[in-house]
Design an enzyme around this catalytic site. Structure first.
Site, PDB file in Angstrom:
ATOM      1  N   GLY A 181       1.079  -1.445   0.022  1.00 37.93           N
ATOM      2  CA  GLY A 181      -0.011   0.345   0.065  1.00 37.93           C
ATOM      3  C   GLY A 181       0.860   1.439   0.279  1.00 37.93           C
ATOM      4  O   GLY A 181       0.008   1.888   0.761  1.00 37.93           O
ATOM      5  N   THR A 182       1.589   1.579  -0.546  1.00 45.46           N
ATOM      6  CA  THR A 182       3.045   2.280  -0.772  1.00 45.46           C
ATOM      7  C   THR A 182       1.778   3.616  -1.260  1.00 45.46           C
ATOM      8  O   THR A 182       2.366   4.866  -0.781  1.00 45.46           O
ATOM      9  CB  THR A 182       4.501   1.963  -1.343  1.00 45.46           C
ATOM     10  OG1 THR A 182       3.880   1.306  -2.514  1.00 45.46           O
ATOM     11  CG2 THR A 182       5.052   0.861   0.215  1.00 45.46           C
ATOM     12  N   ASN A 183       1.349   3.265  -2.334  1.00 44.78           N
ATOM     13  CA  ASN A 183       0.528   4.380  -3.326  1.00 44.78           C
ATOM     14  C   ASN A 183      -0.542   4.240  -3.096  1.00 44.78           C
ATOM     15  O   ASN A 183      -0.925   5.966  -3.259  1.00 44.78           O
ATOM     16  CB  ASN A 183       0.604   3.100  -4.435  1.00 44.78           C
ATOM     17  CG  ASN A 183       1.495   3.475  -5.902  1.00 44.78           C
ATOM     18  OD1 ASN A 183       1.998   4.596  -6.286  1.00 44.78           O
ATOM     19  ND2 ASN A 183       1.835   2.390  -6.057  1.00 44.78           N
ATOM     20  N   MET A 213      -3.598  -6.495  -7.817  1.00 41.08           N
ATOM     21  CA  MET A 213      -3.353  -7.867  -8.217  1.00 41.08           C
ATOM     22  C   MET A 213      -4.743  -8.742  -8.465  1.00 41.08           C
ATOM     23  O   MET A 213      -4.679 -10.150  -7.919  1.00 41.08           O
ATOM     24  CB  MET A 213      -2.374  -8.790  -7.457  1.00 41.08           C
ATOM     25  CG  MET A 213      -1.483  -8.295  -6.711  1.00 41.08           C
ATOM     26  SD  MET A 213      -0.083  -7.339  -8.250  1.00 41.08           S
ATOM     27  CE  MET A 213       1.621  -7.053  -8.341  1.00 41.08           C
ATOM     28  N   ILE A 254      -8.121  -9.407 -12.091  1.00 47.54           N
ATOM     29  CA  ILE A 254      -8.038  -8.777 -13.292  1.00 47.54           C
ATOM     30  C   ILE A 254      -9.646  -8.353 -12.905  1.00 47.54           C
ATOM     31  O   ILE A 254      -9.977  -9.184 -12.784  1.00 47.54           O
ATOM     32  CB  ILE A 254      -7.523  -9.165 -14.288  1.00 47.54           C
ATOM     33  CG1 ILE A 254      -6.245  -9.956 -13.907  1.00 47.54           C
ATOM     34  CG2 ILE A 254      -7.991  -8.971 -15.567  1.00 47.54           C
ATOM     35  CD1 ILE A 254      -5.085  -8.412 -14.714  1.00 47.54           C
ATOM     36  N   LEU A 255      -9.925  -7.132 -13.365  1.00 48.48           N
ATOM     37  CA  LEU A 255     -11.899  -6.805 -13.276  1.00 48.48           C
ATOM     38  C   LEU A 255     -11.688  -7.523 -14.255  1.00 48.48           C
ATOM     39  O   LEU A 255     -11.751  -7.230 -15.621  1.00 48.48           O
ATOM     40  CB  LEU A 255     -11.334  -5.148 -13.048  1.00 48.48           C
ATOM     41  CG  LEU A 255     -11.170  -4.454 -11.778  1.00 48.48           C
ATOM     42  CD1 LEU A 255     -11.634  -3.326 -11.772  1.00 48.48           C
ATOM     43  CD2 LEU A 255     -12.013  -5.303 -10.301  1.00 48.48           C
ATOM     44  N   ASN A 272      -5.566   3.097 -13.541  1.00 52.86           N
ATOM     45  CA  ASN A 272      -4.566   2.597 -12.543  1.00 52.86           C
ATOM     46  C   ASN A 272      -3.525   2.270 -12.419  1.00 52.86           C
ATOM     47  O   ASN A 272      -2.594   3.685 -13.588  1.00 52.86           O
ATOM     48  CB  ASN A 272      -4.657   0.814 -13.493  1.00 52.86           C
ATOM     49  CG  ASN A 272      -3.728  -0.278 -12.714  1.00 52.86           C
ATOM     50  OD1 ASN A 272      -3.971  -0.198 -11.458  1.00 52.86           O
ATOM     51  ND2 ASN A 272      -2.821  -0.311 -13.937  1.00 52.86           N
ATOM     52  N   HIS A 279       0.816   1.912 -13.359  1.00 48.99           N
ATOM     53  CA  HIS A 279       1.964   0.699 -13.652  1.00 48.99           C
ATOM     54  C   HIS A 279       3.293   0.754 -13.523  1.00 48.99           C
ATOM     55  O   HIS A 279       3.137   2.105 -14.357  1.00 48.99           O
ATOM     56  CB  HIS A 279       1.399   0.329 -15.027  1.00 48.99           C
ATOM     57  CG  HIS A 279       2.282  -0.694 -15.856  1.00 48.99           C
ATOM     58  ND1 HIS A 279       1.965  -2.158 -15.323  1.00 48.99           N
ATOM     59  CD2 HIS A 279       2.964  -0.807 -16.451  1.00 48.99           C
ATOM     60  CE1 HIS A 279       2.471  -2.678 -16.149  1.00 48.99           C
ATOM     61  NE2 HIS A 279       3.585  -2.142 -17.113  1.00 48.99           N
TER      62      HIS A 279
END
Length: 204
Positions: free
Chosen positions: A13-15, A92, A94-95, A109, A111
């Protein structure tokens, strides 16, 4: 009117922390971090959310018989909290196209590469940085983009480049891309998209 944000996470959770810090410093204009959803009960991101009094829930794929039921549970929570914008920050999972279509232009998102390089199926986490070093490129970075049905295929919102150093390891490169690019552009991108959404609401 605040733009209510949900952050979907799987790990450290760094972002998420970068967004929390930005909100605290007044850099997430007219935004509120309203919800954190983790698909991993051991995600450290949940602790970060708890420490900053952000509502947080675990919705694990293993707890549901089908992907459809799993996504329904997430969807219900997002609707219950009247979420305007969904941020995938190290999520992690995929929706499905059906889920994405429920929230058009409202899922973004981050990346860890300069899309269209080193992205798509199989490119996530440390694997991205391993590939960057293997190919010998001299510039990498990070990208925030809208989420559509193609993995890492949505319209780019912001990018920031980072120089690859001669002695870089995948781990040192990952750390620098986080610090110099991801943590910088994610709060900016959230603010930009929130402004767009607010404008759309006003036009309606």
């Amino acid at each position: 009117m605040l733009t209510k944000i949900a952050v979907l996470v799987s790990g450290n959770g760094t972002n998420l922390q970068a967004l929390i810090d930005a909100e605290k410093n007044g850099k997430l204009e007219n935004c509120q971090l309203a919800l954190v959803i983790a698909n991993n009960p051991n995600a450290y991101a949940l602790k970060r959310a708890a420490e900053h009094n952000i509502m947080h829930f675990v919705i694990s794929r293993k707890a549901y018989k089908t992907s459809l039921k799993y996504e329904e549970a997430m969807q219900n929570l997002l609707l219950e909290y009247k979420i305007d914008l969904i941020v995938l920050a190290g999520f992690m999972s995929i929706l499905s196209p059906q889920f994405i279509q429920m929230f058009p232009n409202r899922i973004i998102n981050i990346h860890p590469s300069l899309i269209p390089s080193f992205c798509g199926n199989g490119y996530y986490g440390i694997k991205v940085h391993q590939a960057v070093l293997k190919y010998g490129v001299q510039i990498t970075g990070a990208t925030v983009h809208y989420v559509n049905e193609i993995i890492d295929g949505g319209k780019i919102i912001l990018q920031k480049s980072v120089m690859v150093q001669p002695l870089d390891t995948p781990e040192s490169l990952q750390k620098r891309v986080l610090e110099e690019a991801e943590w910088v552009i994610l709060p900016k991108a959230v603010t930009l998209v929130a402004q767009e959404l607010k404008k759309e609401k006003q036009d309606d």
